[in-house]
Design a protein around this motif. Structure first.
Motif, PDB file in Angstrom:
ATOM      1  N   THR A   3     -34.756  45.232 -40.170  1.00  0.00           N
ATOM      2  CA  THR A   3     -33.884  46.046 -39.329  1.00  0.00           C
ATOM      3  C   THR A   3     -34.679  47.132 -38.590  1.00  0.00           C
ATOM      4  OG1 THR A   3     -31.791  47.251 -39.230  1.00  0.00           O
ATOM      5  CG2 THR A   3     -33.153  47.675 -41.145  1.00  0.00           C
ATOM      6  N   LEU A   4     -35.771  47.621 -39.165  1.00  0.00           N
ATOM      7  CA  LEU A   4     -36.617  48.571 -38.460  1.00  0.00           C
ATOM      8  C   LEU A   4     -37.326  47.899 -37.293  1.00  0.00           C
ATOM      9  CD1 LEU A   4     -36.068  50.193 -41.123  1.00  0.00           C
ATOM     10  CD2 LEU A   4     -38.279  51.237 -40.711  1.00  0.00           C
ATOM     11  N   GLU A   5     -37.781  46.672 -37.496  1.00  0.00           N
ATOM     12  CA  GLU A   5     -38.416  45.917 -36.403  1.00  0.00           C
ATOM     13  C   GLU A   5     -37.418  45.678 -35.271  1.00  0.00           C
ATOM     14  OE1 GLU A   5     -41.438  45.189 -35.767  1.00  0.00           O
ATOM     15  OE2 GLU A   5     -42.456  45.397 -37.684  1.00  0.00           O
ATOM     16  N   GLU A   6     -36.178  45.360 -35.633  1.00  0.00           N
ATOM     17  CA  GLU A   6     -35.146  45.144 -34.626  1.00  0.00           C
ATOM     18  C   GLU A   6     -34.880  46.436 -33.842  1.00  0.00           C
ATOM     19  OE1 GLU A   6     -30.614  43.356 -34.347  1.00  0.00           O
ATOM     20  OE2 GLU A   6     -31.786  43.069 -36.187  1.00  0.00           O
ATOM     21  N   ALA A   8     -37.038  48.894 -33.379  1.00  0.00           N
ATOM     22  CA  ALA A   8     -38.210  49.148 -32.537  1.00  0.00           C
ATOM     23  C   ALA A   8     -38.165  48.299 -31.268  1.00  0.00           C
ATOM     24  CB  ALA A   8     -39.490  48.876 -33.321  1.00  0.00           C
ATOM     25  N   GLU A   9     -37.805  47.043 -31.408  1.00  0.00           N
ATOM     26  CA  GLU A   9     -37.738  46.150 -30.248  1.00  0.00           C
ATOM     27  C   GLU A   9     -36.661  46.611 -29.265  1.00  0.00           C
ATOM     28  OE1 GLU A   9     -36.626  41.557 -29.510  1.00  0.00           O
ATOM     29  OE2 GLU A   9     -38.142  41.913 -31.060  1.00  0.00           O
ATOM     30  N   ALA A  10     -35.481  46.941 -29.776  1.00  0.00           N
ATOM     31  CA  ALA A  10     -34.392  47.418 -28.906  1.00  0.00           C
ATOM     32  C   ALA A  10     -34.780  48.736 -28.240  1.00  0.00           C
ATOM     33  CB  ALA A  10     -33.101  47.577 -29.712  1.00  0.00           C
ATOM     34  N   TYR A  11     -35.435  49.615 -28.981  1.00  0.00           N
ATOM     35  CA  TYR A  11     -35.854  50.906 -28.445  1.00  0.00           C
ATOM     36  C   TYR A  11     -36.877  50.716 -27.326  1.00  0.00           C
ATOM     37  CZ  TYR A  11     -36.954  55.894 -28.553  1.00  0.00           C
ATOM     38  OH  TYR A  11     -37.108  57.222 -28.222  1.00  0.00           O
ATOM     39  N   CYS A  12     -37.867  49.872 -27.562  1.00  0.00           N
ATOM     40  CA  CYS A  12     -38.893  49.624 -26.544  1.00  0.00           C
ATOM     41  C   CYS A  12     -38.291  48.955 -25.306  1.00  0.00           C
ATOM     42  CB  CYS A  12     -40.020  48.778 -27.113  1.00  0.00           C
ATOM     43  SG  CYS A  12     -41.065  49.663 -28.313  1.00  0.00           S
ATOM     44  N   ASP A  13     -37.268  48.140 -25.494  1.00  0.00           N
ATOM     45  CA  ASP A  13     -36.574  47.490 -24.376  1.00  0.00           C
ATOM     46  C   ASP A  13     -35.569  48.415 -23.688  1.00  0.00           C
ATOM     47  OD1 ASP A  13     -37.952  45.144 -24.843  1.00  0.00           O
ATOM     48  OD2 ASP A  13     -36.296  44.162 -25.907  1.00  0.00           O
ATOM     49  N   LYS A  14     -35.384  49.617 -24.229  1.00  0.00           N
ATOM     50  CA  LYS A  14     -34.382  50.570 -23.728  1.00  0.00           C
ATOM     51  C   LYS A  14     -32.994  49.929 -23.683  1.00  0.00           C
ATOM     52  CE  LYS A  14     -37.550  53.489 -21.143  1.00  0.00           C
ATOM     53  NZ  LYS A  14     -37.757  54.292 -19.939  1.00  0.00           N
ATOM     54  N   ASP A  15     -32.696  49.163 -24.725  1.00  0.00           N
ATOM     55  CA  ASP A  15     -31.425  48.440 -24.824  1.00  0.00           C
ATOM     56  C   ASP A  15     -30.468  49.235 -25.712  1.00  0.00           C
ATOM     57  OD1 ASP A  15     -29.315  46.678 -25.314  1.00  0.00           O
ATOM     58  OD2 ASP A  15     -30.640  44.922 -25.385  1.00  0.00           O
ATOM     59  N   LEU A  16     -29.719  50.132 -25.100  1.00  0.00           N
ATOM     60  CA  LEU A  16     -28.840  51.036 -25.836  1.00  0.00           C
ATOM     61  C   LEU A  16     -27.772  50.276 -26.618  1.00  0.00           C
ATOM     62  CD1 LEU A  16     -28.066  53.936 -26.548  1.00  0.00           C
ATOM     63  CD2 LEU A  16     -26.626  53.953 -24.499  1.00  0.00           C
ATOM     64  N   ASP A  17     -27.170  49.260 -26.020  1.00  0.00           N
ATOM     65  CA  ASP A  17     -26.117  48.505 -26.718  1.00  0.00           C
ATOM     66  C   ASP A  17     -26.655  47.843 -27.981  1.00  0.00           C
ATOM     67  OD1 ASP A  17     -24.216  49.210 -24.820  1.00  0.00           O
ATOM     68  OD2 ASP A  17     -24.534  47.392 -23.627  1.00  0.00           O
ATOM     69  N   ARG A  18     -27.801  47.223 -27.875  1.00  0.00           N
ATOM     70  CA  ARG A  18     -28.417  46.561 -29.036  1.00  0.00           C
ATOM     71  C   ARG A  18     -28.818  47.577 -30.095  1.00  0.00           C
ATOM     72  NH1 ARG A  18     -33.917  43.355 -28.487  1.00  0.00           N
ATOM     73  NH2 ARG A  18     -34.286  42.935 -30.674  1.00  0.00           N
ATOM     74  N   MET A  20     -27.450  50.601 -30.613  1.00  0.00           N
ATOM     75  CA  MET A  20     -26.243  51.145 -31.251  1.00  0.00           C
ATOM     76  C   MET A  20     -25.569  50.121 -32.151  1.00  0.00           C
ATOM     77  SD  MET A  20     -26.216  54.305 -30.498  1.00  0.00           S
ATOM     78  CE  MET A  20     -24.616  54.712 -31.189  1.00  0.00           C
ATOM     79  N   ALA A  21     -25.738  48.839 -31.877  1.00  0.00           N
ATOM     80  CA  ALA A  21     -25.165  47.788 -32.720  1.00  0.00           C
ATOM     81  C   ALA A  21     -25.803  47.759 -34.111  1.00  0.00           C
ATOM     82  CB  ALA A  21     -25.303  46.422 -32.044  1.00  0.00           C
ATOM     83  N   LEU A  22     -26.974  48.366 -34.257  1.00  0.00           N
ATOM     84  CA  LEU A  22     -27.621  48.433 -35.565  1.00  0.00           C
ATOM     85  C   LEU A  22     -26.928  49.433 -36.486  1.00  0.00           C
ATOM     86  CD1 LEU A  22     -31.347  48.374 -34.449  1.00  0.00           C
ATOM     87  CD2 LEU A  22     -30.092  46.537 -35.575  1.00  0.00           C
ATOM     88  N   PHE A  23     -26.209  50.383 -35.893  1.00  0.00           N
ATOM     89  CA  PHE A  23     -25.528  51.415 -36.676  1.00  0.00           C
ATOM     90  C   PHE A  23     -24.161  50.927 -37.136  1.00  0.00           C
ATOM     91  CE2 PHE A  23     -28.726  53.860 -34.528  1.00  0.00           C
ATOM     92  CZ  PHE A  23     -29.006  54.915 -35.371  1.00  0.00           C
ATOM     93  N   TRP A 112     -27.287  50.901 -40.109  1.00  0.00           N
ATOM     94  CA  TRP A 112     -27.807  52.251 -40.188  1.00  0.00           C
ATOM     95  C   TRP A 112     -26.652  53.237 -40.252  1.00  0.00           C
ATOM     96  CZ3 TRP A 112     -33.052  53.512 -37.894  1.00  0.00           C
ATOM     97  CH2 TRP A 112     -33.881  52.384 -37.875  1.00  0.00           C
ATOM     98  N   VAL A 113     -26.739  54.193 -41.171  1.00  0.00           N
ATOM     99  CA  VAL A 113     -25.762  55.265 -41.289  1.00  0.00           C
ATOM    100  C   VAL A 113     -26.378  56.568 -40.768  1.00  0.00           C
ATOM    101  CG1 VAL A 113     -24.340  56.609 -42.887  1.00  0.00           C
ATOM    102  CG2 VAL A 113     -24.676  54.154 -43.270  1.00  0.00           C
TER     103      VAL A 113
END
Length: 135
Positions: A3-6, A8-18, A20-23, A112-113
């Motif tokens: 989940t941390l790798e996911e 990091a990937e979403a963050y680097c892609d600037k993919d806000l929806d992806r 926030m979906a982790l939370f 993520w909480v």
């Protein structure tokens, strides 16, 4: 760590929806960042921190370092150190960060909480419990 790798990937892609979906769903989430004003709870406040981060710099990669992961049934605490490699104002910058992430298992997914980020206190001498003001 998956989940941390996911994240990091979403963050680097600037993919806000992806990202926030982790939370967890709903408003029961929080984030503390390294900035003095980065204290937030609820989806809108957490998302606004990410949006600001995305405007200010572009993350290129996350390099995980020290890790301690404790799983207790359907909850977990992840403590890690990492370097975030960024492009900031045309320059390559490496930011060392410490993270604590609180997770809950919902169905088969870790959500993520809370995420807390900090930087090591540069004013604190090695071996000292508190900053002394001495260098």
């Amino acid at each position: 760590m998956e989940t941390l790798e996911e994240y990091a990937e979403a963050y680097c892609d600037k993919d806000l929806d992806r990202l926030m979906a982790l939370f967890v769903d709903g408003e029961g989430l929080s984030l503390i960042g390294t900035g003095a004003d980065e204290l937030c709870s609820g989806r809108a406040q957490v998302a606004s921190i990410f949006e600001r981060n995305f405007r200010d710099a572009t993350a290129k990669r996350f390099v995980w370092k020290w890790q301690d992961i404790a799983v207790h049934g359907t909850s977990a605490t992840v403590a890690v150190t990492l370097d975030i490699h960024l492009e900031l104002d045309g320059d390559d910058v490496t930011v060392p960060v410490r993270w604590t992430v609180s997770l809950v298992k919902i169905d088969d997914n870790w959500k993520w909480v809370h995420r807390h980020a900090s930087a090591a206190a540069g004013s604190q001498n090695k071996g000292s419990a508190y900053p002394t003001g001495e260098s």
